[in-house]
Write a protein that holds these residues in place. Structure first.
Motif, PDB file in Angstrom:
ATOM      1  N   LEU A 136      80.579   0.300  81.164  1.00  0.00           N
ATOM      2  CA  LEU A 136      80.228   0.385  82.574  1.00  0.00           C
ATOM      3  C   LEU A 136      80.498  -0.952  83.240  1.00  0.00           C
ATOM      4  O   LEU A 136      80.033  -1.994  82.777  1.00  0.00           O
ATOM      5  CB  LEU A 136      78.743   0.751  82.720  1.00  0.00           C
ATOM      6  CG  LEU A 136      78.167   0.680  84.140  1.00  0.00           C
ATOM      7  CD1 LEU A 136      78.817   1.721  85.048  1.00  0.00           C
ATOM      8  CD2 LEU A 136      76.648   0.862  84.102  1.00  0.00           C
ATOM      9  N   SER A 137      81.261  -0.931  84.331  1.00  0.00           N
ATOM     10  CA  SER A 137      81.525  -2.147  85.100  1.00  0.00           C
ATOM     11  C   SER A 137      80.616  -2.251  86.324  1.00  0.00           C
ATOM     12  O   SER A 137      79.978  -3.274  86.546  1.00  0.00           O
ATOM     13  CB  SER A 137      82.990  -2.183  85.537  1.00  0.00           C
ATOM     14  OG  SER A 137      83.248  -3.304  86.353  1.00  0.00           O
ATOM     15  N   LYS A 138      80.521  -1.163  87.110  1.00  0.00           N
ATOM     16  CA  LYS A 138      79.727  -1.226  88.339  1.00  0.00           C
ATOM     17  C   LYS A 138      79.290   0.165  88.764  1.00  0.00           C
ATOM     18  O   LYS A 138      80.045   1.124  88.620  1.00  0.00           O
ATOM     19  CB  LYS A 138      80.544  -1.878  89.460  1.00  0.00           C
ATOM     20  CG  LYS A 138      79.755  -2.115  90.737  1.00  0.00           C
ATOM     21  CD  LYS A 138      80.585  -2.868  91.764  1.00  0.00           C
ATOM     22  CE  LYS A 138      79.771  -3.144  93.028  1.00  0.00           C
ATOM     23  NZ  LYS A 138      80.553  -3.905  94.035  1.00  0.00           N
ATOM     24  N   LEU A 160      81.161   5.438  89.990  1.00  0.00           N
ATOM     25  CA  LEU A 160      81.154   4.288  89.099  1.00  0.00           C
ATOM     26  C   LEU A 160      82.533   3.662  88.979  1.00  0.00           C
ATOM     27  O   LEU A 160      83.543   4.304  89.287  1.00  0.00           O
ATOM     28  CB  LEU A 160      80.714   4.716  87.690  1.00  0.00           C
ATOM     29  CG  LEU A 160      79.532   5.672  87.568  1.00  0.00           C
ATOM     30  CD1 LEU A 160      79.503   6.285  86.177  1.00  0.00           C
ATOM     31  CD2 LEU A 160      78.246   4.922  87.852  1.00  0.00           C
ATOM     32  N   THR A 161      82.559   2.420  88.508  1.00  0.00           N
ATOM     33  CA  THR A 161      83.770   1.829  87.950  1.00  0.00           C
ATOM     34  C   THR A 161      83.530   1.604  86.471  1.00  0.00           C
ATOM     35  O   THR A 161      82.542   0.975  86.083  1.00  0.00           O
ATOM     36  CB  THR A 161      84.127   0.490  88.624  1.00  0.00           C
ATOM     37  OG1 THR A 161      84.453   0.719  89.982  1.00  0.00           O
ATOM     38  CG2 THR A 161      85.331  -0.157  87.934  1.00  0.00           C
ATOM     39  N   MET A 162      84.421   2.152  85.638  1.00  0.00           N
ATOM     40  CA  MET A 162      84.377   1.949  84.205  1.00  0.00           C
ATOM     41  C   MET A 162      85.528   1.043  83.792  1.00  0.00           C
ATOM     42  O   MET A 162      86.594   1.053  84.413  1.00  0.00           O
ATOM     43  CB  MET A 162      84.487   3.291  83.471  1.00  0.00           C
ATOM     44  CG  MET A 162      83.268   4.180  83.617  1.00  0.00           C
ATOM     45  SD  MET A 162      81.858   3.508  82.714  1.00  0.00           S
ATOM     46  CE  MET A 162      80.635   4.782  83.026  1.00  0.00           C
ATOM     47  N   GLY A 203      88.856   1.803  86.039  1.00  0.00           N
ATOM     48  CA  GLY A 203      89.136   3.008  86.810  1.00  0.00           C
ATOM     49  C   GLY A 203      87.880   3.568  87.441  1.00  0.00           C
ATOM     50  O   GLY A 203      86.766   3.294  86.990  1.00  0.00           O
ATOM     51  N   GLN A 204      88.068   4.332  88.511  1.00  0.00           N
ATOM     52  CA  GLN A 204      86.952   4.952  89.213  1.00  0.00           C
ATOM     53  C   GLN A 204      86.516   6.224  88.490  1.00  0.00           C
ATOM     54  O   GLN A 204      87.346   6.937  87.918  1.00  0.00           O
ATOM     55  CB  GLN A 204      87.343   5.293  90.651  1.00  0.00           C
ATOM     56  CG  GLN A 204      87.809   4.080  91.452  1.00  0.00           C
ATOM     57  CD  GLN A 204      86.775   2.970  91.477  1.00  0.00           C
ATOM     58  OE1 GLN A 204      85.640   3.180  91.906  1.00  0.00           O
ATOM     59  NE2 GLN A 204      87.162   1.797  91.021  1.00  0.00           N
ATOM     60  N   CYS A 205      85.229   6.487  88.529  1.00  0.00           N
ATOM     61  CA  CYS A 205      84.678   7.624  87.803  1.00  0.00           C
ATOM     62  C   CYS A 205      83.606   8.295  88.660  1.00  0.00           C
ATOM     63  O   CYS A 205      82.758   7.612  89.253  1.00  0.00           O
ATOM     64  CB  CYS A 205      84.093   7.159  86.478  1.00  0.00           C
ATOM     65  SG  CYS A 205      83.314   8.447  85.495  1.00  0.00           S
ATOM     66  N   ALA A 213      82.249  14.400  83.849  1.00  0.00           N
ATOM     67  CA  ALA A 213      82.801  13.205  84.487  1.00  0.00           C
ATOM     68  C   ALA A 213      84.290  13.369  84.729  1.00  0.00           C
ATOM     69  O   ALA A 213      85.000  13.961  83.913  1.00  0.00           O
ATOM     70  CB  ALA A 213      82.547  11.971  83.627  1.00  0.00           C
ATOM     71  N   SER A 214      84.752  12.851  85.850  1.00  0.00           N
ATOM     72  CA  SER A 214      86.183  12.762  86.138  1.00  0.00           C
ATOM     73  C   SER A 214      86.500  11.297  86.413  1.00  0.00           C
ATOM     74  O   SER A 214      85.664  10.558  86.919  1.00  0.00           O
ATOM     75  CB  SER A 214      86.553  13.627  87.349  1.00  0.00           C
ATOM     76  OG  SER A 214      85.840  13.208  88.505  1.00  0.00           O
ATOM     77  N   TYR A 215      87.697  10.864  86.078  1.00  0.00           N
ATOM     78  CA  TYR A 215      88.028   9.448  86.165  1.00  0.00           C
ATOM     79  C   TYR A 215      89.476   9.292  86.601  1.00  0.00           C
ATOM     80  O   TYR A 215      90.298  10.193  86.475  1.00  0.00           O
ATOM     81  CB  TYR A 215      87.810   8.755  84.813  1.00  0.00           C
ATOM     82  CG  TYR A 215      88.533   9.453  83.690  1.00  0.00           C
ATOM     83  CD1 TYR A 215      89.844   9.131  83.376  1.00  0.00           C
ATOM     84  CD2 TYR A 215      87.907  10.457  82.962  1.00  0.00           C
ATOM     85  CE1 TYR A 215      90.520   9.788  82.371  1.00  0.00           C
ATOM     86  CE2 TYR A 215      88.569  11.121  81.946  1.00  0.00           C
ATOM     87  CZ  TYR A 215      89.874  10.786  81.661  1.00  0.00           C
ATOM     88  OH  TYR A 215      90.543  11.452  80.664  1.00  0.00           O
ATOM     89  N   GLU A 216      89.778   8.103  87.121  1.00  0.00           N
ATOM     90  CA  GLU A 216      91.135   7.794  87.550  1.00  0.00           C
ATOM     91  C   GLU A 216      91.552   6.452  86.962  1.00  0.00           C
ATOM     92  O   GLU A 216      90.847   5.460  87.122  1.00  0.00           O
ATOM     93  CB  GLU A 216      91.221   7.717  89.076  1.00  0.00           C
ATOM     94  CG  GLU A 216      90.959   9.036  89.787  1.00  0.00           C
ATOM     95  CD  GLU A 216      91.019   8.886  91.305  1.00  0.00           C
ATOM     96  OE1 GLU A 216      91.396   7.786  91.755  1.00  0.00           O
ATOM     97  OE2 GLU A 216      90.694   9.852  91.997  1.00  0.00           O
ATOM     98  N   GLY A 217      92.671   6.416  86.270  1.00  0.00           N
ATOM     99  CA  GLY A 217      93.260   5.157  85.831  1.00  0.00           C
ATOM    100  C   GLY A 217      92.652   4.530  84.606  1.00  0.00           C
ATOM    101  O   GLY A 217      93.159   3.514  84.122  1.00  0.00           O
ATOM    102  N   LEU A 218      91.583   5.105  84.071  1.00  0.00           N
ATOM    103  CA  LEU A 218      90.867   4.451  82.981  1.00  0.00           C
ATOM    104  C   LEU A 218      91.661   4.405  81.683  1.00  0.00           C
ATOM    105  O   LEU A 218      91.547   3.458  80.911  1.00  0.00           O
ATOM    106  CB  LEU A 218      89.527   5.153  82.749  1.00  0.00           C
ATOM    107  CG  LEU A 218      88.553   4.497  81.783  1.00  0.00           C
ATOM    108  CD1 LEU A 218      88.171   3.107  82.260  1.00  0.00           C
ATOM    109  CD2 LEU A 218      87.315   5.352  81.603  1.00  0.00           C
TER     110      LEU A 218
END
Length: 286
Positions: free
Chosen positions: A93-95, A114-116, A125-127, A146-151
């Motif tokens: 977890l970043s933020k 979130l940002t992971m 990436g954004q989550c 959960a769905s995420y982008e770029g992770l």
């Protein structure tokens, strides 16, 4: 003699918002705790060295930096690791950007943005995530979507394949102890096994999490490679998990398998009895 009449006006104070209780713990962990010096904070927002912030959980919009949102967000971290983690991919977890909570039937539902971050490649990436914490008698794992982008942009295929072939074909079964050691050091050759232990620990931390916990892996106490079976690398792990709210260090033994095709699987878990005779090594950072 003149008398002066003093009139004291007492004005009641009205406190708005969510109450917060600050529990002072001094310069060390609470009395009777089993805090381990290799415990790795998830971020600066979650460090609890001299204070433990006890939040009253409410429905509605959550403060992203407070424990209710961060506890739920950390469960998403463990969930993603159980799906995508490997010796060369470990997600943190970043933020927390935003969050909300509401009661739904016998569940408590969280919505989070979130940002992971993938700690090895440093890709983030954004989550978006939805969590349901069961309530009532008995402990059951939270439900996560959960769905995420770029992770997962970093390509770890070559590294994973080389690691797999090296240890699948070797006649010398690898093992290790105290990763990291009391000074926060680990040999470069041990880092993939540290990552694998962290990913495997996420299976336990996901299963054991509830609204009152915040888990983190503190250390791989030891691991031993076993004979390869059905094309899976197999390991016995003994890991130390730091429950950051209670400051307990919890010991688990795990039977872990991994291959690039099948990913990480935890086949057996065994909670170890608490030990009160171990002397903790000096404080370290990872």
């Amino acid at each position: 003699m003149d008398w002066t009449l003093l009139i004291l006006l007492v004005v009641p104070t009205v406190v708005h918002g969510n109450p917060t209780v600050t529990v002072r713990t001094g310069s060390g962990p609470p009395v009777g705790s089993d805090q381990h010096p290799n415990s790795v904070p998830l971020s600066e927002d979650t460090q609890t060295t001299t204070e433990v912030m006890v939040e009253v959980m409410t429905t509605g919009v959550l403060n992203p930096s407070h424990y209710p949102a961060r506890r739920a967000a950390t469960v998403v971290q463990h969930y993603l690791n159980t799906l995508y983690g490997s010796p060369y991919r470990w997600i943190f977890l970043s933020k927390v950007h935003s969050g909300s909570a509401e009661d739904v039937a016998e569940m408590r539902k969280y919505q989070l943005e979130l940002t992971m971050q993938e700690t090895i490649s440093n890709v983030s990436g954004q989550c978006s995530a939805e969590l349901l914490f069961p309530r009532g008698e008995g402990q059951s794992a939270p439900q996560v979507q959960a769905s995420y982008e770029g992770l997962l942009q970093s390509n770890t295929t070559a590294q994973e394949e080389a690691f797999y072939q090296q240890h699948r074909a070797s006649n010398n079964m690898v093992s290790g102890n105290d990763i990291p050691d009391s000074y926060g050091h680990m040999e470069p050759s041990m880092k993939p096994f540290w990552h694998l232990g962290g990913v495997a620990s996420s299976f336990i931390m996901l299963r054991e999490s509830n609204e009152s916990t915040l888990y983190n892996m503190a250390q791989v106490a030891n691991f031993t490679q076993l004979e390869t079976e059905k094309d899976q690398l197999r390991f016995n792990y003994h890991v130390l998990l730091h429950e950051m709210i209670s400051q307990e260090i919890i010991h688990w033994k795990l039977l872990v398998t991994w291959s690039p095709e099948q990913g990480v699987q935890v086949l057996q878990t065994e909670l170890q009895p608490k030990s009160h005779d171990c002397e903790a090594p000096p404080n370290t950072t990872n």
